[in-house]
Write a protein that holds these residues in place. Structure first.
Motif, PDB file in Angstrom:
ATOM      1  N   LYS A  98     -81.497-131.994 -59.852  1.00 21.30           N
ATOM      2  CA  LYS A  98     -80.048-131.880 -59.694  1.00 21.30           C
ATOM      3  C   LYS A  98     -79.628-130.488 -60.141  1.00 21.30           C
ATOM      4  N   GLN A  99     -79.179-129.668 -59.191  1.00 22.41           N
ATOM      5  CA  GLN A  99     -78.851-128.282 -59.487  1.00 22.41           C
ATOM      6  C   GLN A  99     -77.687-128.151 -60.474  1.00 22.41           C
ATOM      7  N   SER A 100     -76.829-129.169 -60.511  1.00 22.64           N
ATOM      8  CA  SER A 100     -75.689-129.101 -61.426  1.00 22.64           C
ATOM      9  C   SER A 100     -76.107-129.223 -62.886  1.00 22.64           C
ATOM     10  N   HIS A 101     -77.378-129.537 -63.153  1.00 24.95           N
ATOM     11  CA  HIS A 101     -77.863-129.602 -64.534  1.00 24.95           C
ATOM     12  C   HIS A 101     -78.319-128.240 -65.053  1.00 24.95           C
ATOM     13  N   LEU A 102     -78.448-127.248 -64.173  1.00 30.39           N
ATOM     14  CA  LEU A 102     -79.124-126.005 -64.534  1.00 30.39           C
ATOM     15  C   LEU A 102     -78.443-125.261 -65.675  1.00 30.39           C
ATOM     16  N   TYR A 103     -77.133-125.037 -65.571  1.00 35.22           N
ATOM     17  CA  TYR A 103     -76.454-124.242 -66.595  1.00 35.22           C
ATOM     18  C   TYR A 103     -76.619-124.850 -67.988  1.00 35.22           C
ATOM     19  N   ILE A 104     -76.565-126.162 -68.077  1.00 35.41           N
ATOM     20  CA  ILE A 104     -76.689-126.828 -69.373  1.00 35.41           C
ATOM     21  C   ILE A 104     -78.139-126.847 -69.839  1.00 35.41           C
ATOM     22  N   ASP A 105     -79.049-127.228 -68.957  1.00 36.36           N
ATOM     23  CA  ASP A 105     -80.448-127.350 -69.364  1.00 36.36           C
ATOM     24  C   ASP A 105     -81.097-125.993 -69.619  1.00 36.36           C
ATOM     25  N   TYR A 106     -80.554-124.913 -69.027  1.00 42.11           N
ATOM     26  CA  TYR A 106     -81.040-123.571 -69.358  1.00 42.11           C
ATOM     27  C   TYR A 106     -80.855-123.300 -70.849  1.00 42.11           C
ATOM     28  N   VAL A 107     -79.650-123.552 -71.346  1.00 40.12           N
ATOM     29  CA  VAL A 107     -79.362-123.261 -72.756  1.00 40.12           C
ATOM     30  C   VAL A 107     -80.152-124.199 -73.673  1.00 40.12           C
ATOM     31  N   ARG A 108     -80.264-125.456 -73.286  1.00 38.31           N
ATOM     32  CA  ARG A 108     -81.075-126.375 -74.070  1.00 38.31           C
ATOM     33  C   ARG A 108     -82.526-125.903 -74.129  1.00 38.31           C
ATOM     34  N   GLY A 109     -83.034-125.392 -72.999  1.00 43.05           N
ATOM     35  CA  GLY A 109     -84.390-124.848 -72.983  1.00 43.05           C
ATOM     36  C   GLY A 109     -84.513-123.620 -73.860  1.00 43.05           C
ATOM     37  N   LEU A 110     -83.486-122.768 -73.837  1.00 42.08           N
ATOM     38  CA  LEU A 110     -83.471-121.577 -74.686  1.00 42.08           C
ATOM     39  C   LEU A 110     -83.558-121.971 -76.156  1.00 42.08           C
ATOM     40  N   TYR A 111     -82.769-122.959 -76.556  1.00 40.12           N
ATOM     41  CA  TYR A 111     -82.797-123.401 -77.951  1.00 40.12           C
ATOM     42  C   TYR A 111     -84.144-124.008 -78.330  1.00 40.12           C
ATOM     43  N   LYS A 112     -84.772-124.707 -77.397  1.00 38.66           N
ATOM     44  CA  LYS A 112     -86.104-125.250 -77.681  1.00 38.66           C
ATOM     45  C   LYS A 112     -87.101-124.130 -77.966  1.00 38.66           C
ATOM     46  N   VAL A 113     -87.015-123.053 -77.181  1.00 38.46           N
ATOM     47  CA  VAL A 113     -87.893-121.906 -77.403  1.00 38.46           C
ATOM     48  C   VAL A 113     -87.616-121.293 -78.773  1.00 38.46           C
ATOM     49  N   MET A 114     -86.346-121.076 -79.077  1.00 36.71           N
ATOM     50  CA  MET A 114     -85.985-120.470 -80.357  1.00 36.71           C
ATOM     51  C   MET A 114     -86.443-121.340 -81.527  1.00 36.71           C
ATOM     52  N   GLU A 115     -86.286-122.653 -81.394  1.00 39.30           N
ATOM     53  CA  GLU A 115     -86.733-123.566 -82.445  1.00 39.30           C
ATOM     54  C   GLU A 115     -88.241-123.466 -82.661  1.00 39.30           C
ATOM     55  N   ARG A 116     -88.995-123.403 -81.579  1.00 37.08           N
ATOM     56  CA  ARG A 116     -90.447-123.323 -81.681  1.00 37.08           C
ATOM     57  C   ARG A 116     -90.888-121.992 -82.291  1.00 37.08           C
ATOM     58  N   VAL A 117     -90.251-120.911 -81.873  1.00 37.79           N
ATOM     59  CA  VAL A 117     -90.587-119.601 -82.429  1.00 37.79           C
ATOM     60  C   VAL A 117     -90.275-119.564 -83.916  1.00 37.79           C
ATOM     61  N   ARG A 118     -89.106-120.101 -84.281  1.00 38.17           N
ATOM     62  CA  ARG A 118     -88.705-120.094 -85.684  1.00 38.17           C
ATOM     63  C   ARG A 118     -89.610-120.982 -86.540  1.00 38.17           C
ATOM     64  N   ALA A 119     -90.058-122.093 -85.982  1.00 41.66           N
ATOM     65  CA  ALA A 119     -90.954-122.981 -86.725  1.00 41.66           C
ATOM     66  C   ALA A 119     -92.269-122.278 -87.051  1.00 41.66           C
ATOM     67  N   LYS A 120     -92.739-121.428 -86.141  1.00 41.42           N
ATOM     68  CA  LYS A 120     -94.001-120.715 -86.348  1.00 41.42           C
ATOM     69  C   LYS A 120     -93.833-119.463 -87.204  1.00 41.42           C
ATOM     70  N   TYR A 121     -92.680-118.805 -87.057  1.00 43.37           N
ATOM     71  CA  TYR A 121     -92.468-117.533 -87.749  1.00 43.37           C
ATOM     72  C   TYR A 121     -91.102-117.587 -88.453  1.00 43.37           C
ATOM     73  N   PRO A 122     -91.009-118.414 -89.493  1.00 41.75           N
ATOM     74  CA  PRO A 122     -89.699-118.731 -90.068  1.00 41.75           C
ATOM     75  C   PRO A 122     -89.018-117.594 -90.825  1.00 41.75           C
TER      76      PRO A 122
END
Length: 744
Positions: free
Chosen positions: A504-528
């Motif tokens: 569903k293309q209408s999910h993109l704008y929201i799920d992009y940011v959620r994906g960004l936060y997932k990346v940031m969380e993972r990076v921070r967990a490894k390199y706090p």
């Protein structure tokens, strides 16, 4: 005559019945008339928001303002409002979370289409609870349900007691037979009553961030929003102020400072309703973002952050600063490191030997970190300009034959740390990544590609792309364990929004940011503990949704010090100085001292060619780094008091005071070069203790010059705050920094 009497009698009966229906309608829908009242008092140290469920279980906001000493008296508030000929026919203008359809006549906080196609929603109060998280933080939850559908919303109110700060968000769920389409999904729905409302909002573009505009809100809806996908702060930041009855000043007036904690499209509706009340609805933007919610799936909105003060903008901003340092900005109560960046020295044109010399310059300057900016990567498509290489995160073998590790060791030899620039979310079409994974790129397959700074955005809603981004950091840190600083950039906006991954293309704008936060969380967990700068082509992404993962943010690519005074002044309402990255560069026509003094308002850095400094300039910069470290604790952790606005005066003046009122630092800058411009009168200081004595000393004096001020003059705090002190700012003394110390 009998006919006329009969008609008159019937007309009287109709009027009486109509009035009776109106009275019954009001009594059954307005909290002030209800017999049974459920009050929910949500209080900070000084303020309160009070909710009430009426006899129909509709939840409304009956009060927002200063906290009452007796909580039981909140229930008397609604009956005190008397408006002639004004009736809320819907009964929900003051709703705590306004649903669309059914009886609603105003802007909704939530709009849905049920699984059976019904577009109405009726949210009724079910229960509430308050949980104490610690001595300062509590969380109130309020459950609302639709009586006709298995659909519910939980409202969350997180209270930070002593800071007078609240965060508000919602969680939406259902158990219908099929997916429910969410068309709007706000985080918060606030309600205010006053005579007038004044909005201070911000706008801008690249190199023109945080341009303020203050206007009175009139009947209708004012919308603040972003539709850029990324870099949401570029045209319209998610931070704003609302003053009540009249525009608030630094020290007087009722004012709310608010900010949406979201790094994507946001929306804030400010509606002055037919009864002259203000409805504020804030959260993610529903633009092109209809969301299909599965049964039992939870949709959590980002938090809306706000603080309220009856003592003006200054107190409200200090509330936010205390909250941000304690609860949000990474290592907000810790320290920061000064740095030297190579960008404006070399741009893309550098090699290993040039960088090695710049590392030595960092040591000579006395800073803590050398930061290598853009241009260090790409081999098949070398990153020699911004047209190629983005996405190919291997060291360029021609520029760096011995890799990043060699430079890290060079930095360590010179007793400085080494940092590096990345832009992980983006890709150049001229790159190996683009050739191998065109399906990872946000792009419409049947449309021409529109590039922003010669690049496109990677689809972070795709877990494989998220893994790729994390691998960029893993590769850097595994190969270079001594890496000590990251500058995370984000230059492109989303054109042609389309995802090869999303069904569903209408999910993109929201799920992009959620994906960004997932990346940031993972990076921070490894390199706090690694300091990280949040950059976005300047200040294109400055919000508390992202700042929980970063120690600081880049204010603007515009480093002209005169422009920066205005930008930094406005940013300071919402973000503490410890988070502001300010660099001394060659932008502007002001002398080096002025440029350095301005950069010292936040976290100090340099982006200059140290080897080209003359003897006095180098000596000044070296001493400035030492001076900065002597007052940095006050700048980073002190209370900020704005004394003279650059928009209203010939000069700007502000000061930071430590918590025990024993030390302060005062910055003064000339912003108008017209004849006679300067500090003709003393400036009244703030935040000191009246019965203490203080020495006032000018610091950061350029070599070969002397201060025009009396050395180590001593005054009482009472004198400095009542009479003031003249820093003697003029065309010959365009910037003056004063150190103020308690004399015991």
């Amino acid at each position: 005559m009998d006919i006329f009497v009969t008609i008159a009698t019937k007309r009287k009966c109709i009027i009486e019945r109509t009035l009776g229906l109106i009275v019954f309608f009001i009594s059954s829908t307005t909290p002030g008339f209800s017999q049974k009242q459920t009050l929910i008092n949500i209080e900070t140290a000084h303020n309160a928001i009070v909710l009430q469920a009426d006899t129909g279980n509709r939840l409304g906001v009956i009060y927002f303002g200063e906290k009452l000493k007796k909580a039981a008296e909140y229930q008397s508030i609604p009956a005190m409002t008397k408006r002639q000929a004004d009736v809320d026919y819907s009964g929900i203008f003051h709703s705590a979370y306004t649903p669309a359809g059914s009886r609603n006549l105003v802007e909704p906080a939530i709009q849905v289409t049920h699984a059976d196609g019904n577009t109405s929603l009726d949210l009724q109060y079910v229960s509430h609870s308050t949980k104490k998280i610690d001595d300062n933080v509590s969380l109130t939850t309020v459950l609302l349900k639709d009586p006709a559908y298995p659909f519910e919303v939980t409202l969350y109110y997180k209270v930070y007691q002593k800071e007078d700060v609240m965060e508000q968000w919602s969680v939406i769920r259902h158990k219908e037979n099929g997916n429910v389409m969410l068309q709007k999904f706000a985080s918060a729905n606030l309600f205010f009553s006053a005579n007038q409302y004044w909005l201070r909002q911000y706008h801008g573009d690249w190199a023109r961030e945080m341009q303020p505009e203050e206007t009175r809100l009139t009947p209708g809806i004012k919308v603040l929003d972003s539709k850029l996908g990324t870099r949401e702060n570029l045209y319209q930041p998610p931070s704003f102020m609302v003053s009540f009855n009249s525009p608030a000043t630094e020290d007087e007036g009722k004012v709310l400072l608010g900010s949406v904690e979201w790094s994507g499209n946001f929306r804030v509706d400010l509606e002055v309703d037919p009864l002259n009340d203000l409805r504020l609805i804030a959260g993610m933007n529903n633009f092109a973002s209809e969301y299909s919610l599965k049964p039992s799936e939870e949709f959590t909105t980002p938090a809306f952050l706000y603080t309220y003060s009856v003592k003006g903008k200054g107190e409200a901003s200090r509330n936010l600063h205390d909250w941000a340092r304690e609860y949000r900005i990474l290592n907000g109560k810790g320290s920061r490191e000064t740095l030297l960046n190579n960008w404006e020295s070399t741009y893309f044109d550098f090699n290993e030997s040039i960088l090695s010399e710049l590392v030595k310059d960092a040591k000579k300057l006395g800073v803590d970190v050398f930061l290598l900016d853009d241009g260090w990567f790409g081999n098949k498509y070398p990153r020699n300009n911004d047209h190629a290489g983005l996405g190919d995160w291997q060291e360029n073998k021609k520029k760096l034959p011995n890799g990043i590790g060699y430079l890290v060791k060079e930095a360590q030899k010179n007793a400085v740390k080494f940092g590096i620039w990345v832009e992980p979310e983006m890709v150049n079409p001229k790159s190996e990544l683009y050739e191998k994974h065109p399906d990872w790129v946000i792009r419409e397959p049947n449309r021409p590609e529109h590039l922003y700074r010669n690049q496109l955005v990677l689809d972070l809603s795709n877990p494989k792309v998220q893994d790729f981004l994390v691998s960029i950091f893993d590769t850097l840190f595994i190969k270079n364990p001594g890496l000590a600083f990251i500058k995370w950039d984000c230059n492109a906006v989303i054109y042609n929004a389309h995802s090869a991954y999303q069904q569903k293309q209408s999910h993109l704008y929201i799920d992009y940011v959620r994906g960004l936060y997932k990346v940031m969380e993972r990076v921070r967990a490894k390199y706090p503990k690694v300091p990280m700068m949040l950059c976005s082509g300047g200040g294109g992404r400055v919000d508390y949704g992202a700042l929980k993962y970063f120690t600081e943010f880049w204010v603007s690519d515009n480093t002209d010090p005169l422009e920066r005074i205005f930008m930094q002044y406005e940013y300071s309402y919402f973000f503490p100085a410890i988070a502001h990255d300010n660099h001394v560069t060659d932008w502007g026509k002001q002398p080096l001292k002025f440029r350095t003094d301005v950069a010292m308002m936040g976290k100090l850095g340099f982006d200059i060619v140290v080897s080209k400094l003359n003897e006095n300039d180098l000596k000044f910069c070296q001493q400035a780094v030492i001076n900065y470290k002597s007052v940095s604790d006050e700048v980073w952790h002190g209370d900020l008091y704005r004394l003279m606005s650059p928009r209203e005066n010939d000069f700007a003046s502000l000061m930071y005071v430590n918590k025990d009122r024993s030390k302060a630092v005062m910055f003064n800058y000339l912003v108008n070069n017209r004849f006679g411009a300067g500090s003709t009168l003393p400036v009244k200081l703030k935040g000191l203790q009246a019965d203490k004595k203080y020495s006032v000393k000018e610091i950061n004096i350029y070599p070969g010059t002397k201060s025009t001020l009396e050395e180590n003059a001593v005054f009482s705090g009472d004198y400095l705050m009542t009479i003031g002190f003249n820093p003697n700012v003029n065309v010959r003394r365009t910037s003056v920094i004063l150190e103020i110390n308690e004399v015991k």
